[in-house]
Design an enzyme around this catalytic site. Structure first.
Site: not given
Ligand code: NAD
Length: 236
Positions: A32, A117
């Site tokens: 997001r 997840h």
């Molecule tokens: P989200 O994308 O909804 O929100 C990410 C949040 O992290 C945002 O509010 C943003 O401001 C913040 N953010 C981004 N980079 C940052 C940093 N370096 N330091 C601090 N804050 C930071 O993510 P969500 O709430 O985890 O929900 C998304 C869903 O999709 C979850 O289930 C997630 O695990 C999954 N997903 C997982 C991965 C992965 O495994 N790496 C990647 C994308 C999405």
């Protein structure tokens, strides 16, 4: 930062609750943020493409998207993953509860990780139950099939699927036992995971996130910034 250091020094049972933002400093986009997957141009939303219905009805498209965007096997743990592993090793951190599926906490050395997840590193044949690695899924072309002919599904919780019961129980128990809960890198919009922070009953609730979240007003300490940069400054 001084307050965060004092809180960590005063804590013995830290639990870290993280989301996609924890891995952005490893080069994996979140969903997001401005440069997240939701802002990239797709004809269907990532939420649809990562749903159970889509997996079974558009299996080939699912795996094209999944291999392209959800299988970052090149990614390395960043300073946040490493500091959390260090805190666990020093006996100060009870567990990491993560919404991420990338396995980077384990790659950094964390042992107690509740993956709400699931994980790209576990893949199961839906017919015979045979297990496959993420590397095997990445190496195959098109829809991955088992030797028995069955469809292989990544053990990640797709939209429309239930969370694993034992993982949920472990995560909830750890959060309920924590003296400090650090919530980081999550927009707190994906349920039921986001609701887990409500089980916290300890002393310090800390939030580290780049953007504001619905939890900010309830926290003892809020740091708006990059979680890797912030945690790297903490002395264990
Ligand atoms: P989200 O994308 O909804 O929100 C990410 C949040 O992290 C945002 O509010 C943003 O401001 C913040 N953010 C981004 N980079 C940052 C940093 N370096 N330091 C601090 N804050 C930071 O993510 P969500 O709430 O985890 O929900 C998304 C869903 O999709 C979850 O289930 C997630 O695990 C999954 N997903 C997982 C991965 C992965 O495994 N790496 C990647 C994308 C999405």
């Amino acid at each position: 930062m001084k307050t965060l250091q004092e809180i960590i020094d005063d804590s013995r049972k830290i639990v870290f609750f993280g989301g996609a933002g924890v891995s952005t400093e490893s080069g994996i986009p979140d969903f997001r943020s401005e440069d997240g997957l939701y802002r990239q141009k797709y004809t269907v939303s990532p939420e649809t493409m990562l749903s159970k219905d889509w997996f079974f009805s558009h299996t080939e498209e699912f795996f094209r998207f999944y291999r392209d965007k959800m299988l970052p096997l090149w990614a390395e743990p960043n300073a946040a993953h490493k500091k959390l592993a260090e805190l666990e090793k020093k006996g100060k951190l009870l567990a990491v509860v993560t919404q991420n599926i990338d396995g980077l906490h384990q790659k950094a050395g964390s042992k107690k990780v509740f993956e709400l997840h699931g994980s790209v590193h576990r893949n199961t044949c839906l017919k015979c139950g045979n297990k496959y690695t993420a590397e095997e899924i990445a190496a195959e072309k098109g829809v991955p099939h088992c030797g028995c002919g069955g469809l292989i599904k990544p053990d990640v919780v797709l939209y429309g699927e239930l969370l694993d019961e034992d993982t949920v129980q472990g995560a909830v128990d750890a959060i309920a036992e924590a003296d400090t809960l650090i919530v980081a890198g999550t927009s707190l919009t994906v349920y039921p995971a986001a609701g887990f922070v409500n089980y916290f009953n300890g002393k310090y609730l800390v939030l580290i996130n780049r953007d504001p979240t619905p939890l900010d007003s309830q926290c003892d300490l809020v740091l708006h910034g990059k979680v890797g940069e912030i945690l790297s400054e903490i002395k264990v």
